[in-house]
Design a protein around this motif. Structure first.
Motif, PDB file in Angstrom:
ATOM      1  N   GLY A 145       0.824  -1.196   0.000  1.00 25.40           N
ATOM      2  CA  GLY A 145       0.000   0.000   0.000  1.00 25.40           C
ATOM      3  C   GLY A 145       0.862   1.250   0.000  1.00 25.40           C
ATOM      4  N   TYR A 146       0.267   2.352  -0.366  1.00 26.20           N
ATOM      5  CA  TYR A 146       1.050   3.584  -0.489  1.00 26.20           C
ATOM      6  C   TYR A 146       0.179   4.778  -0.151  1.00 26.20           C
ATOM      7  N   ASN A 147       0.823   5.821   0.361  1.00 22.91           N
ATOM      8  CA  ASN A 147       0.181   7.076   0.705  1.00 22.91           C
ATOM      9  C   ASN A 147       0.789   8.173  -0.155  1.00 22.91           C
ATOM     10  N   VAL A 148      -0.048   8.998  -0.746  1.00 18.82           N
ATOM     11  CA  VAL A 148       0.415  10.014  -1.684  1.00 18.82           C
ATOM     12  C   VAL A 148       0.201  11.400  -1.094  1.00 18.82           C
ATOM     13  N   ARG A 149       1.289  12.130  -0.957  1.00 20.41           N
ATOM     14  CA  ARG A 149       1.277  13.525  -0.513  1.00 20.41           C
ATOM     15  C   ARG A 149       0.416  13.742   0.726  1.00 20.41           C
ATOM     16  N   GLY A 150       0.664  12.906   1.734  1.00 16.39           N
ATOM     17  CA  GLY A 150       0.009  13.081   3.016  1.00 16.39           C
ATOM     18  C   GLY A 150      -1.356  12.466   3.128  1.00 16.39           C
ATOM     19  N   GLY A 151      -1.905  11.886   2.041  1.00 14.45           N
ATOM     20  CA  GLY A 151      -3.240  11.313   2.081  1.00 14.45           C
ATOM     21  C   GLY A 151      -3.260   9.929   2.700  1.00 14.45           C
ATOM     22  N   GLU A 152      -4.474   9.425   2.964  1.00 17.69           N
ATOM     23  CA  GLU A 152      -4.631   8.081   3.496  1.00 17.69           C
ATOM     24  C   GLU A 152      -4.489   7.064   2.364  1.00 17.69           C
ATOM     25  N   SER A 153      -4.281   5.802   2.745  1.00 23.41           N
ATOM     26  CA  SER A 153      -4.018   4.782   1.732  1.00 23.41           C
ATOM     27  C   SER A 153      -5.258   4.388   0.947  1.00 23.41           C
ATOM     28  N   ASP A 154      -6.482   4.727   1.434  1.00 20.57           N
ATOM     29  CA  ASP A 154      -7.688   4.416   0.670  1.00 20.57           C
ATOM     30  C   ASP A 154      -8.120   5.578  -0.224  1.00 20.57           C
ATOM     31  N   ALA A 582       7.744  16.209   3.375  1.00 16.14           N
ATOM     32  CA  ALA A 582       6.309  16.353   3.628  1.00 16.14           C
ATOM     33  C   ALA A 582       6.047  16.531   5.115  1.00 16.14           C
ATOM     34  N   VAL A 583       5.027  17.316   5.415  1.00 17.46           N
ATOM     35  CA  VAL A 583       4.537  17.517   6.783  1.00 17.46           C
ATOM     36  C   VAL A 583       3.023  17.349   6.750  1.00 17.46           C
ATOM     37  N   SER A 584       2.478  16.527   7.664  1.00 17.17           N
ATOM     38  CA  SER A 584       1.032  16.286   7.707  1.00 17.17           C
ATOM     39  C   SER A 584       0.534  16.320   9.143  1.00 17.17           C
ATOM     40  N   TRP A 585      -0.687  16.807   9.312  1.00 18.77           N
ATOM     41  CA  TRP A 585      -1.329  16.707  10.612  1.00 18.77           C
ATOM     42  C   TRP A 585      -2.848  16.653  10.421  1.00 18.77           C
ATOM     43  N   ARG A 586      -3.512  16.134  11.456  1.00 18.57           N
ATOM     44  CA  ARG A 586      -4.962  16.056  11.479  1.00 18.57           C
ATOM     45  C   ARG A 586      -5.455  16.719  12.763  1.00 18.57           C
TER      46      ARG A 586
END
Length: 736
Positions: A145-154, A582-586
């Motif tokens: 599986g893979y995550n693109v530019r901070g997104g979730e894998s689905d 990349a930097v991500s937060w929720r």
């Protein structure tokens, strides 16, 4: 429309594979083995047609095309021979055409042959190669599986020949479902997504199957430590191409030969593709795919259980795809130089079943997606306009049953429909490419409708240097219910948006530049940002008996920059260097936290070296900073009060100690590093043999997979469990 036949002038015998081109344009076709050809999409009036084939003199003819009628022509070519010096002929690379003509930034194309040059785990894998591209993160070795530019894998739209596949993974995500021998190329769009694509937030992965152009029956067979694969294909009468392929793992059979122990797991893939060229210049094609994972075991046979039902466990999941497509050029209509219509119909299914003990506890998830996608394309001068629609009828089931209960524990059924219309207009100027699009969407049962604009603009400072900006809005109404905290992606339960689960949305923008050095080498730099609204995130504390608490609603932001340095597959050395920051937060009800894919720095170097002769070598080096996890900061012992003895005890509890987690994803794993190497010996001939040998994690780096905490020790201890160790693997393929 122009219809004709190419023959030899003296004998009138057919001349197959002759090229027929409208002079001064890229409109053309190739004659079949009988010398016949059909050329559609020609404007009415006088036209200059160029016909040629190696070994014959090129002929140029003037014909008159009548609107709404068919012009018939017989072309007689004169044989010609010539002594030539050594020449090198090279077509423009797909990536170069994308640079000149496409307004989509950051798109990456990889051909099927490139897959074979990347060091592999078992066998070549599309999704493992996708993980090595800029903007893409794999959270650990054990998932494809893979995550693109901070997104979730689905949040990644995965298409096989234009048809969606929901869960393209085998063995809990360890391998991808695509059979490498069937892949002509794949294309990843991590940003700047055109308006014709919807239903996912983060990216589009489009896998194009091979189309066998040779007559007769041709094929390839391969054997690896993972599976055996057979693919066959050919062309009938120059108008119908076909391909079929099948793959099966055999670890279960292999273990049973060597031991009385069991490995009761296997997976299979079957794929077929047929494409027929119609007399009017149109095409009719069909694509079918079936993938299945099966774990059917008796735990009693392992010596671990003799419980009810024999301790039997059944776990299976898989995808089914059936799709047909029709395209037809319509000539010069509606004010255009040429037009084309496309219509696709498909059904995609995903199902998973987990049965613990012959029905003692049974989990079932079913998803069916009936889809219609139609599009009208019109070209006029430098303008290209796409107008289309997409409709999906979704059917999902999520059931939990127990043999001891007459009523289901949980039974959720959803039957929404999603409808979209879009328009996408591209203008190619002398130094600019501008694309403007709009997508309108609605989903029944949600009360939700939306307009999603898309825009990209490319400016050419020089013929080899361009700068691009893009922005747009994306939406998604099919989230997957999964625990993102879990280190292994076992399976997904797919649901659809409703009154309890909102439709997710994201605004994203990017800006960057691209510089080419010749026709086979380029450098690309792009910065990007994404802002999420109404993003469903798995509720780690949901109650299985309560419907509607499966997700918590979050917002969030991701930003970063991607760098790609690429040498295309033309020279002795080819490959790429991909770096991402990349930097991500929720942001949720419990505050701000980092998602598990928040890898700040990620570097992959992939190279293939072909010194000449039969040997080729591949190397992949990966380095990345640690991903976040929730640390265990203590342990709680659950005790019960005994009024008889006036004391507290743990009683008969199986687990007396309960871990206490710290800040959600507040800690990080150490630096990740790994090098893979491979060597292939390709011996061409009537049958081409290509044995290969690969080593994954060549210097046995101890990358942390997860931690095991033991608070029964004093002081408490933490033990690291590693990812892939040193793994040698080998295989061989033969093609004819």
């Amino acid at each position: 429309m122009l219809e004709g036949r190419v023959v030899e002038a003296a004998t009138a015998s057919p001349v197959g594979s002759a090229t027929v081109v409208l002079r001064g344009t890229r409109v053309g076709t190739v004659a079949n083995d009988d010398g016949r050809f059909v050329l559609g999409g020609l404007p009415a009036g006088s036209a200059r047609i160029v016909v040629g084939r190696l070994g014959y003199r090129t002929d140029t003819l003037t014909v008159t095309i009548r609107s709404g009628d068919t012009t018939r022509l017989t072309v007689r070519l004169q044989p010609a021979t010539a002594a030539l010096q050594t020449v090198k002929v090279a077509a423009a690379a797909t990536e170069r055409d994308q640079f000149r003509l496409s307004g989509s930034p950051s798109v990456v194309s990889v051909r099927g042959e490139t897959l074979k040059r990347v060091p592999v785990i078992g066998e070549p894998d599309v999704l493992r190669v996708v993980q090595l591209l800029p903007g893409v993160v794999a959270t650990n070795d054990f998932t494809a599986g893979y995550n693109v530019r901070g997104g979730e894998s689905d949040q990644n739209l995965v298409l096989l020949d234009g048809y969606p596949i929901y869960n393209p993974f085998h063995l809990g995500g360890l391998f991808g479902t695509f059979i490498d021998e069937t892949v002509a190329e794949f294309e990843l769009l991590p940003g700047g997504i055109p308006a014709r694509y919807g239903s996912r937030l983060s990216s589009v992965l489009s896998v194009v199957p091979k189309a066998e152009a040779r007559s007769g029956v041709h094929g390839a067979a391969s054997v690896s430590v993972l599976a055996s694969t057979l693919s066959l294909g050919g062309t009938v009468r120059g108008t119908t191409s076909w391909n079929v392929a099948a793959r099966r793992t055999y670890a279960d059979r292999f273990v049973s030969l060597l031991s009385d122990r069991q490995l009761p797991y296997y997976f299979t893939d079957m794929q077929a593709h047929v494409r027929h060229q119609l007399r009017g210049g149109g095409t009719l094609s069909a694509t079918a795919y079936r993938g299945s994972d099966v774990l059917d075991a008796s735990l009693e046979a392992f010596g671990d259980s003799s419980q009810a039902g024999g301790g039997r466990i059944l776990f299976d999941w898989g995808n089914t795809l059936l799709g047909v497509a029709y395209t037809q050029p319509l000539g010069a209509r509606w004010g255009g130089d040429s037009t084309r219509v496309m219509q696709r119909l498909s059904w995609t299914g995903f199902n998973t079943t987990l049965d613990l003990g012959d029905g003692s506890l049974r989990f079932v998830n079913r998803l069916g997606d009936s889809r219609a996608w139609g599009e009208l394309s019109r070209w006029r001068g430098t303008h290209e306009t796409l107008v289309g629609y997409e409709w999906s009828g979704l059917r999902t089931r999520y059931d939990i049953n127990a043999a001891a209960s007459d009523d289901p524990i949980l039974a959720v059924g959803q039957r929404p429909s999603a409808a979209s219309v879009y328009v996408d207009h591209t203008v190619r100027g002398a130094r600019t490419v501008t694309r403007v699009g709009m997508r309108g969407e609605t989903v029944t049962g949600t009360g939700w409708t939306s307009l999603s604009p898309r825009l990209s603009f490319k400016w050419f400072a020089t013929p080899n240097r361009a700068f691009t900006v893009a922005a747009g809005r994306t939406t998604q109404w099919t989230p997957a219910l999964r625990n993102e905290q879990a280190p292994i992606r076992i399976f997904d339960f797919w649901l659809t948006a409703d009154r309890n689960t909102p439709v997710a949305s994201a605004w994203q923008g990017s800006a960057g530049g691209e510089q080419w050095f010749g026709g086979s080498r380029f450098v690309r730099l792009e910065g990007w940002i994404k802002r999420y609204g109404s993003l469903p995130s798995s509720n780690l504390f949901n109650d299985p008996d309560v419907l509607g608490d499966e997700f918590i609603v979050t917002t969030g932001t991701s930003y970063g920059a991607d760098v790609l340095v690429r040498q295309l597959e033309r020279e002795r050395v080819s490959g790429w260097i991909a770096y991402s920051y990349a930097v991500s937060w929720r942001d949720g009800a419990d505050g701000r936290f980092a998602p598990v894919q928040d890898r700040r720095h990620n570097l992959n170097v992939v190279t293939s070296f072909r010194p000449g002769g039969v040997w080729s070598y591949g190397v992949r080096v990966g380095v990345g900073t640690g991903t976040p996890f929730t640390d265990v900061v203590g342990q709680l012992v659950r005790r019960r009060y005994d009024p008889i003895t006036n004391s507290f005890s743990t009683g008969n509890q199986d687990v007396s100690r309960e871990p206490i987690g710290g800040v959600r994803n507040g800690a990080r794993f150490p630096l990740f590093q790994r090098m893979d190497v491979s060597v292939t010996r390709t011996k061409p001939g009537k049958r081409t043999w290509a044995p290969y040998f690969s080593i994954v994690n060549a210097y046995n780096a101890r990358n942390v997979f997860t931690y095991f905490f033991d608070y029964s020790d004093n002081p408490p201890t933490r033990t690291a469990i590693s990812q892939f160790p040193f793994i040698p693997t080998a295989g061989v393929s033969v093609s004819w």
